[in-house]
Design a protein around this motif. Structure first.
Motif: not given
Length: 267
Positions: A21, A57, A60-66
């Motif tokens: 990030v 972390h 980042v995971v949840y952001r990648e999911l939109g």
């Protein structure tokens, strides 16, 4: 993720590299209270602990999911948050976006083929719509002759969005116009008269199904109708002399709008 030996924490730059990030994002998340570092150096620089990295972390995971930052904050901090429900809602949104992207992809495929071929109709469909005398190879020849022009691009864009039923409506409009032209000539309508001018303007409207046609371009088209054996055969096949009568009507209408047919150009 760091182990307990990372007690002194990692700098913003180190965290940025480890999680992929930007430093700017880490600063923003700190500023809004979404992910604040637990430690600071004596100089005031941020230091992230193992616990901080675990939270980052997950962000980042949840952001990648939109998920948006507010939704991520609710999942991480609200013990009553319906996490499965939030994820299902996000999955629904993603499925809708995928469907939309698939539609866009199909539209792009049609546009590509339309630019390459002109008509997105089978030979059988063309014969049914335009009549048995229609040459299904004519769009390919037109592509070779006019493919680098703006008008071909406009034609292709209209063709890509047009169904066989819509092409049938275009063909019907052209046939109706041809009959109206022949009837006017049979009735002795004079080029330049109100009725002839109305038919010339109707021709421009019908022709807009292919691409916008200015009056100067229409004059050039009238010349081509008279000079090209294929077009002459079409119009004179409807009524002997119709090609010349129509060209004269186009010229007379152009003059009425301040255009000299002798100097008109394709613009």
């Amino acid at each position: 993720m760091p182990d307990a030996t990372d007690a002194d924490g990692l700098t913003v730059g180190q965290v940025s590299t480890r999680l992929g990030v930007t430093v700017r994002a880490l600063h923003h998340w700190d500023d809004i209270g979404l992910a604040r570092p637990s430690l600071r150096t004596t100089g005031g620089y941020r230091l992230y602990t193992a616990g901080d990295l675990e939270r980052l972390h997950r962000i980042v995971v949840y952001r990648e999911l939109g998920l948006g930052l507010d939704g991520i904050r609710a999942i991480l901090d609200d013990s009553a948050a319906d996490v499965p429900g939030a994820l299902r809602a996000q999955r629904t949104q993603i499925a809708q976006r995928i469907e939309r992207l698939q539609q866009l992809g199909a539209g792009l495929d049609r546009m590509i083929v339309a630019h390459e071929r002109g008509l997105l109709l089978t030979a059988e469909q063309q014969a049914a719509i335009f009549g048995p005398r229609w040459d299904p190879d004519s769009p390919a020849r037109a592509r070779q002759r006019y493919g680098d022009t703006t008008q071909w691009q406009q034609y292709a864009e209209r063709s890509a969005l047009r169904s066989p039923e819509e092409w049938q409506a275009v063909a019907d409009a052209v046939a109706d116009l041809d009959r109206a032209l022949a009837d006017a000539m049979d009735a002795g309508v004079t080029p330049g008269s109100p009725r002839a001018n109305q038919l010339v303007e109707r021709h421009r409207t019908v022709f807009a199904s292919y691409f916008p046609l200015t009056r100067q371009m229409q004059v050039c088209l009238g010349r081509m109708y008279e000079a090209d054996p294929g077009f002459t055969a079409h119009y004179d096949g409807i009524r002997a002399g119709l090609t010349t009568w129509f060209r004269q009507s186009i010229d007379a209408n152009a003059r009425a709008h301040g255009i000299d047919p002798d100097t008109a150009t394709w613009q």
